[in-house]
Design an enzyme around this catalytic site. Structure first.
Site, PDB file in Angstrom:
ATOM      1  N   ALA A 252      67.444 -32.976  14.120  1.00  0.00           N
ATOM      2  CA  ALA A 252      67.278 -32.551  12.719  1.00  0.00           C
ATOM      3  C   ALA A 252      67.882 -31.187  12.422  1.00  0.00           C
ATOM      4  O   ALA A 252      67.726 -30.680  11.312  1.00  0.00           O
ATOM      5  CB  ALA A 252      65.814 -32.574  12.289  1.00  0.00           C
ATOM      6  N   ALA A 253      68.610 -30.588  13.374  1.00  0.00           N
ATOM      7  CA  ALA A 253      69.222 -29.282  13.104  1.00  0.00           C
ATOM      8  C   ALA A 253      70.233 -29.373  11.956  1.00  0.00           C
ATOM      9  O   ALA A 253      70.205 -28.571  11.016  1.00  0.00           O
ATOM     10  CB  ALA A 253      69.887 -28.746  14.356  1.00  0.00           C
ATOM     11  N   GLY A 254      71.130 -30.369  12.049  1.00  0.00           N
ATOM     12  CA  GLY A 254      72.119 -30.535  10.990  1.00  0.00           C
ATOM     13  C   GLY A 254      71.486 -30.915   9.668  1.00  0.00           C
ATOM     14  O   GLY A 254      71.911 -30.449   8.603  1.00  0.00           O
ATOM     15  N   ASP A 255      70.471 -31.734   9.708  1.00  0.00           N
ATOM     16  CA  ASP A 255      69.762 -32.118   8.483  1.00  0.00           C
ATOM     17  C   ASP A 255      69.099 -30.912   7.837  1.00  0.00           C
ATOM     18  O   ASP A 255      69.126 -30.744   6.609  1.00  0.00           O
ATOM     19  CB  ASP A 255      68.700 -33.178   8.794  1.00  0.00           C
TER      20      ASP A 255
END
Length: 306
Positions: A252-255
């Site tokens: 979920a880093a990119g999200d």
């Protein structure tokens, strides 16, 4: 904050099953996991949560299954300050599912069963078209049917709505879709899938950005992990350094980056502020375990930046 600015996320909802393993299993190999967690996820839901916790006025267009998981997810999204009035229950379907391996370096591999996400059709987009036409910014990803992503992008383009595409999971995209996008946010892997250019250096990132500009996209942001972000606006590029933190989990880093970025950009119309805010949000997220459990609230991001 410009409270009148509204954003919409159109995308997926999943229940994530995460198993911590020493390394990713090879074909035929059985590994014993050291930690197991079940949590709410899906790229669309993660980005909506990141936006809601960042302070956005946010609506979410998505589908859940006819199950207890779907009901629980909707209840949680409400707590994250998200308008869920457009979320529909797909009759006879299960909520989307993601099976995730997380290794000791914090990297992950993911397998996805679409489930109810497949019910996010062009008919659904048309039914809820006013949710898009009433907003100032639309954020899209690729875990839902591609024809629906295209339909939403066309609708937003017709109404001069800022449209952001996070082209993940990586897949070939038509020139028609790319021409409708104002801001694209691939990571290195996704940038290579779109351009054929392996992004190893700033020069590679500049070349990949130039390729995407030629497809009609004004702004390209290539996320480079702990090296930061290559930001290219109308052909003028620079690398904006990221933040150095101890990485526990990149899920979920990119999200988190995408949801926080669009929230902040709609507030400020300032690239540097929006990218810094988004990178801080992502840095906090990777220093924690889990998908939505790792996503910070606005006050945490502001404290991190001070």
């Amino acid at each position: 904050m410009q409270a009148n600015k509204k954003m919409v996320v159109l995308g997926s909802i999943n229940i994530d099953h995460v198993l911590q393993v020493p390394h990713f299993p090879k074909p035929g190999e059985t590994l014993s996991g050291t930690h197991y967690q079940m949590s709410f996820g899906g790229k669309g839901a993660n980005q909506a949560v990141a936006a809601g916790r960042s302070g956005a006025s946010i609506a979410f267009m998505a589908c859940v299954g006819e199950d207890e998981v779907g009901q629980s997810i909707r209840e949680q999204l409400l707590k994250d300050n998200i308008d869920i009035s457009a979320i529909e229950v797909a009759e006879g379907e299960a909520t989307g599912l993601a099976m995730i391996y997380l290794d000791d370096q914090g990297e992950n591999t993911i397998g996805i069963y679409p489930g109810a996400n497949a019910a996010l059709t062009t008919a659904y987009v048309e039914k809820h078209r006013q949710v898009i036409t009433d907003c100032d910014g639309l954020l899209l990803q690729l875990e839902t049917p591609l024809e629906s992503v295209l339909a939403a992008a066309k609708l937003a383009h017709q109404h001069a709505i800022l449209t952001v595409l996070n082209p993940a999971p990586a897949q070939p995209l038509s020139d028609e879709l790319l021409s409708l996008i104002d801001i694209i946010t691939p990571n290195e892997t996704e940038a290579e899938a779109l351009t054929g250019i392996s992004v190893q250096t700033d020069q590679d990132a500049e070349q990949a950005a130039r390729y995407l500009h030629h497809k009609g996209i004004d702004t390209v942001m290539i996320t480079l992990g702990n090296r930061g972000v290559w930001l290219s606006v109308n052909g003028q590029g620079q690398r904006i350094a990221g933040y150095d933190v101890t990485v526990k989990d990149t899920i979920a880093a990119g999200d988190t980056f995408n949801g926080a970025f669009l929230c902040r950009y709609l507030e400020t119309a300032d690239w540097q502020q929006a990218v810094d805010f988004a990178q801080a949000a992502a840095a906090i997220a990777v220093s924690r375990q889990g998908a939505q459990t790792s996503i910070p609230w606005r006050d945490e991001i502001i404290d991190f930046l001070q």
